[in-house]
Design a protein around this motif. Structure first.
Motif, PDB file in Angstrom:
ATOM      1  N   GLU A  39       0.862  -1.184   0.000  1.00  0.00           N
ATOM      2  CA  GLU A  39       0.000   0.000   0.000  1.00  0.00           C
ATOM      3  C   GLU A  39       0.898   1.232   0.000  1.00  0.00           C
ATOM      4  OE1 GLU A  39      -3.256   0.154  -0.147  1.00  0.00           O
ATOM      5  OE2 GLU A  39      -3.784  -1.945   0.176  1.00  0.00           O
ATOM      6  N   PRO A  40       0.375   2.404  -0.359  1.00  0.00           N
ATOM      7  CA  PRO A  40       1.191   3.623  -0.340  1.00  0.00           C
ATOM      8  C   PRO A  40       1.806   3.910   1.038  1.00  0.00           C
ATOM      9  CG  PRO A  40      -0.843   4.028  -1.532  1.00  0.00           C
ATOM     10  CD  PRO A  40      -0.962   2.652  -0.913  1.00  0.00           C
ATOM     11  N   PHE A  41       1.108   3.541   2.113  1.00  0.00           N
ATOM     12  CA  PHE A  41       1.602   3.813   3.468  1.00  0.00           C
ATOM     13  C   PHE A  41       2.586   2.761   3.946  1.00  0.00           C
ATOM     14  CE2 PHE A  41      -2.357   1.408   3.897  1.00  0.00           C
ATOM     15  CZ  PHE A  41      -1.931   0.329   4.650  1.00  0.00           C
ATOM     16  N   GLY A  42       2.662   1.611   3.297  1.00  0.00           N
ATOM     17  CA  GLY A  42       3.495   0.491   3.729  1.00  0.00           C
ATOM     18  C   GLY A  42       2.935  -0.803   3.170  1.00  0.00           C
ATOM     19  N   ALA A  43       2.180  -1.531   4.004  1.00  0.00           N
ATOM     20  CA  ALA A  43       1.572  -2.774   3.519  1.00  0.00           C
ATOM     21  C   ALA A  43       0.605  -3.331   4.549  1.00  0.00           C
ATOM     22  CB  ALA A  43       2.650  -3.813   3.233  1.00  0.00           C
ATOM     23  N   LEU A  44      -0.238  -4.219   4.083  1.00  0.00           N
ATOM     24  CA  LEU A  44      -1.107  -5.023   4.932  1.00  0.00           C
ATOM     25  C   LEU A  44      -0.565  -6.445   4.897  1.00  0.00           C
ATOM     26  CD1 LEU A  44      -4.614  -3.898   3.617  1.00  0.00           C
ATOM     27  CD2 LEU A  44      -3.488  -3.150   5.705  1.00  0.00           C
ATOM     28  N   LEU A  45      -0.522  -7.082   6.058  1.00  0.00           N
ATOM     29  CA  LEU A  45      -0.167  -8.491   6.143  1.00  0.00           C
ATOM     30  C   LEU A  45      -1.374  -9.232   6.691  1.00  0.00           C
ATOM     31  CD1 LEU A  45       3.364  -8.378   7.854  1.00  0.00           C
ATOM     32  CD2 LEU A  45       2.838  -8.383   5.424  1.00  0.00           C
ATOM     33  N   TYR A  46      -1.749 -10.314   6.035  1.00  0.00           N
ATOM     34  CA  TYR A  46      -2.879 -11.114   6.510  1.00  0.00           C
ATOM     35  C   TYR A  46      -2.436 -12.563   6.611  1.00  0.00           C
ATOM     36  CZ  TYR A  46      -7.415 -13.276   7.033  1.00  0.00           C
ATOM     37  OH  TYR A  46      -8.465 -14.014   7.515  1.00  0.00           O
ATOM     38  N   HIS A  47      -2.648 -13.162   7.782  1.00  0.00           N
ATOM     39  CA  HIS A  47      -2.308 -14.564   8.017  1.00  0.00           C
ATOM     40  C   HIS A  47      -3.586 -15.384   7.851  1.00  0.00           C
ATOM     41  CE1 HIS A  47      -0.861 -18.213   9.783  1.00  0.00           C
ATOM     42  NE2 HIS A  47       0.313 -17.680  10.086  1.00  0.00           N
ATOM     43  N   PHE A  48      -3.632 -16.207   6.818  1.00  0.00           N
ATOM     44  CA  PHE A  48      -4.829 -16.989   6.536  1.00  0.00           C
ATOM     45  C   PHE A  48      -5.076 -18.076   7.581  1.00  0.00           C
ATOM     46  CE2 PHE A  48      -4.103 -15.028   2.445  1.00  0.00           C
ATOM     47  CZ  PHE A  48      -5.384 -14.696   2.054  1.00  0.00           C
ATOM     48  N   GLY A  49      -4.037 -18.538   8.251  1.00  0.00           N
ATOM     49  CA  GLY A  49      -4.207 -19.566   9.278  1.00  0.00           C
ATOM     50  C   GLY A  49      -4.772 -19.012  10.567  1.00  0.00           C
ATOM     51  N   THR A  50      -4.261 -17.876  11.010  1.00  0.00           N
ATOM     52  CA  THR A  50      -4.703 -17.296  12.284  1.00  0.00           C
ATOM     53  C   THR A  50      -5.743 -16.197  12.104  1.00  0.00           C
ATOM     54  OG1 THR A  50      -2.948 -15.635  12.268  1.00  0.00           O
ATOM     55  CG2 THR A  50      -2.451 -17.755  13.323  1.00  0.00           C
ATOM     56  N   ARG A  51      -5.904 -15.741  10.865  1.00  0.00           N
ATOM     57  CA  ARG A  51      -6.826 -14.660  10.514  1.00  0.00           C
ATOM     58  C   ARG A  51      -6.435 -13.329  11.148  1.00  0.00           C
ATOM     59  NH1 ARG A  51     -12.811 -16.922  10.585  1.00  0.00           N
ATOM     60  NH2 ARG A  51     -13.034 -15.285   9.051  1.00  0.00           N
ATOM     61  N   LYS A  52      -5.138 -13.165  11.396  1.00  0.00           N
ATOM     62  CA  LYS A  52      -4.628 -11.913  11.965  1.00  0.00           C
ATOM     63  C   LYS A  52      -4.245 -10.956  10.844  1.00  0.00           C
ATOM     64  CE  LYS A  52      -2.869 -14.127  16.079  1.00  0.00           C
ATOM     65  NZ  LYS A  52      -1.677 -14.543  16.823  1.00  0.00           N
ATOM     66  N   LEU A  53      -4.447  -9.686  11.102  1.00  0.00           N
ATOM     67  CA  LEU A  53      -4.124  -8.630  10.162  1.00  0.00           C
ATOM     68  C   LEU A  53      -3.147  -7.665  10.831  1.00  0.00           C
ATOM     69  CD1 LEU A  53      -4.807  -7.198   7.440  1.00  0.00           C
ATOM     70  CD2 LEU A  53      -6.592  -5.973   8.696  1.00  0.00           C
ATOM     71  N   SER A  54      -2.098  -7.304  10.118  1.00  0.00           N
ATOM     72  CA  SER A  54      -1.130  -6.329  10.619  1.00  0.00           C
ATOM     73  C   SER A  54      -0.897  -5.273   9.545  1.00  0.00           C
ATOM     74  CB  SER A  54       0.202  -7.005  10.956  1.00  0.00           C
ATOM     75  OG  SER A  54       0.046  -7.939  11.986  1.00  0.00           O
ATOM     76  N   PHE A  55      -0.592  -4.069   9.982  1.00  0.00           N
ATOM     77  CA  PHE A  55      -0.313  -2.960   9.076  1.00  0.00           C
ATOM     78  C   PHE A  55       1.147  -2.551   9.229  1.00  0.00           C
ATOM     79  CE2 PHE A  55      -4.662  -1.915   7.977  1.00  0.00           C
ATOM     80  CZ  PHE A  55      -5.370  -2.483   9.014  1.00  0.00           C
ATOM     81  N   LEU A  56       1.879  -2.542   8.143  1.00  0.00           N
ATOM     82  CA  LEU A  56       3.236  -2.012   8.138  1.00  0.00           C
ATOM     83  C   LEU A  56       3.130  -0.539   7.785  1.00  0.00           C
ATOM     84  CD1 LEU A  56       5.110  -4.834   6.202  1.00  0.00           C
ATOM     85  CD2 LEU A  56       4.691  -4.639   8.656  1.00  0.00           C
ATOM     86  N   LYS A  57       3.752   0.312   8.574  1.00  0.00           N
ATOM     87  CA  LYS A  57       3.539   1.752   8.432  1.00  0.00           C
ATOM     88  C   LYS A  57       4.527   2.476   7.537  1.00  0.00           C
ATOM     89  CE  LYS A  57       1.105   2.490  12.744  1.00  0.00           C
ATOM     90  NZ  LYS A  57       1.128   3.262  14.000  1.00  0.00           N
ATOM     91  N   ASN A  58       5.470   1.758   6.929  1.00  0.00           N
ATOM     92  CA  ASN A  58       6.312   2.407   5.928  1.00  0.00           C
ATOM     93  C   ASN A  58       6.871   1.369   4.970  1.00  0.00           C
ATOM     94  OD1 ASN A  58       8.970   1.510   6.743  1.00  0.00           O
ATOM     95  ND2 ASN A  58       8.994   3.076   8.331  1.00  0.00           N
ATOM     96  N   ARG A  59       7.410   1.840   3.872  1.00  0.00           N
ATOM     97  CA  ARG A  59       7.904   0.930   2.832  1.00  0.00           C
ATOM     98  C   ARG A  59       9.247   0.308   3.199  1.00  0.00           C
ATOM     99  NH1 ARG A  59       4.069  -0.153  -1.142  1.00  0.00           N
ATOM    100  NH2 ARG A  59       5.372   0.285  -2.882  1.00  0.00           N
ATOM    101  N   THR A  60       9.980   0.919   4.105  1.00  0.00           N
ATOM    102  CA  THR A  60      11.264   0.351   4.497  1.00  0.00           C
ATOM    103  C   THR A  60      11.070  -0.964   5.233  1.00  0.00           C
ATOM    104  OG1 THR A  60      12.238   2.563   4.634  1.00  0.00           O
ATOM    105  CG2 THR A  60      13.434   0.780   5.727  1.00  0.00           C
ATOM    106  N   ILE A  61      10.143  -1.018   6.175  1.00  0.00           N
ATOM    107  CA  ILE A  61       9.900  -2.276   6.901  1.00  0.00           C
ATOM    108  C   ILE A  61       9.382  -3.340   5.926  1.00  0.00           C
ATOM    109  CG2 ILE A  61       7.589  -1.640   7.721  1.00  0.00           C
ATOM    110  CD1 ILE A  61      10.128  -3.671   9.744  1.00  0.00           C
ATOM    111  N   LEU A  62       8.619  -2.921   4.940  1.00  0.00           N
ATOM    112  CA  LEU A  62       8.164  -3.856   3.908  1.00  0.00           C
ATOM    113  C   LEU A  62       9.359  -4.413   3.134  1.00  0.00           C
ATOM    114  CD1 LEU A  62       6.034  -5.284   2.192  1.00  0.00           C
ATOM    115  CD2 LEU A  62       5.838  -3.157   0.853  1.00  0.00           C
ATOM    116  N   ALA A  63      10.290  -3.543   2.755  1.00  0.00           N
ATOM    117  CA  ALA A  63      11.485  -3.987   2.029  1.00  0.00           C
ATOM    118  C   ALA A  63      12.299  -4.967   2.876  1.00  0.00           C
ATOM    119  CB  ALA A  63      12.342  -2.795   1.629  1.00  0.00           C
ATOM    120  N   VAL A  64      12.401  -4.692   4.168  1.00  0.00           N
ATOM    121  CA  VAL A  64      13.133  -5.601   5.059  1.00  0.00           C
ATOM    122  C   VAL A  64      12.464  -6.968   5.084  1.00  0.00           C
ATOM    123  CG1 VAL A  64      13.787  -6.044   7.458  1.00  0.00           C
ATOM    124  CG2 VAL A  64      14.073  -3.751   6.494  1.00  0.00           C
TER     125      VAL A  64
END
Length: 110
Positions: A39-64
């Motif tokens: 996403e422009p702000f970073g990214a969304l992570l979704y775990h299909f097994g646990t159904r947990k959703l997390s938001f990454l707040k910048n593109r650097t953490i996404l790159a890592v």
């Protein structure tokens, strides 16, 4: 820099122990059941097994996170993404929270 990650309160256990099993000297990768949506702000992570959703707040953490499988440890992934040693604390915290919520797993894990 604070707050690289937003995780719903119910998605992670006690924040005092979040990431206690996370060792940045080890090699990590996304859990195979985790989908990444940039996403422009970073990214969304979704775990299909646990159904947990997390938001990454910048593109650097996404790159890592995306480069973790390419590096022998987290510190090298951080350097490759341009994060200097003096600035890595919030990134290590965010990665630890993702590990404690099973979004990240050891590279050797299934």
């Amino acid at each position: 820099m604070r707050g690289l990650l937003t995780v719903p309160a119910h998605a992670v256990g006690d924040p005092a122990v979040a990431g206690s099993n996370f060792d940045p000297a080890g090699s990590w990768r996304l859990h195979p059941q985790v989908a990444v949506r940039p996403e422009p702000f970073g990214a969304l992570l979704y775990h299909f097994g646990t159904r947990k959703l997390s938001f990454l707040k910048n593109r650097t953490i996404l790159a890592v996170i995306e480069s973790l499988p390419d590096h022998p440890d987290v510190h090298r992934a951080l350097r490759a993404a341009g994060v200097e040693a003096d600035d890595e604390a919030p990134y290590l915290h965010a990665l630890g929270v993702l590990a404690s919520s099973n979004m990240l797993i050891c590279k050797e894990s299934q």
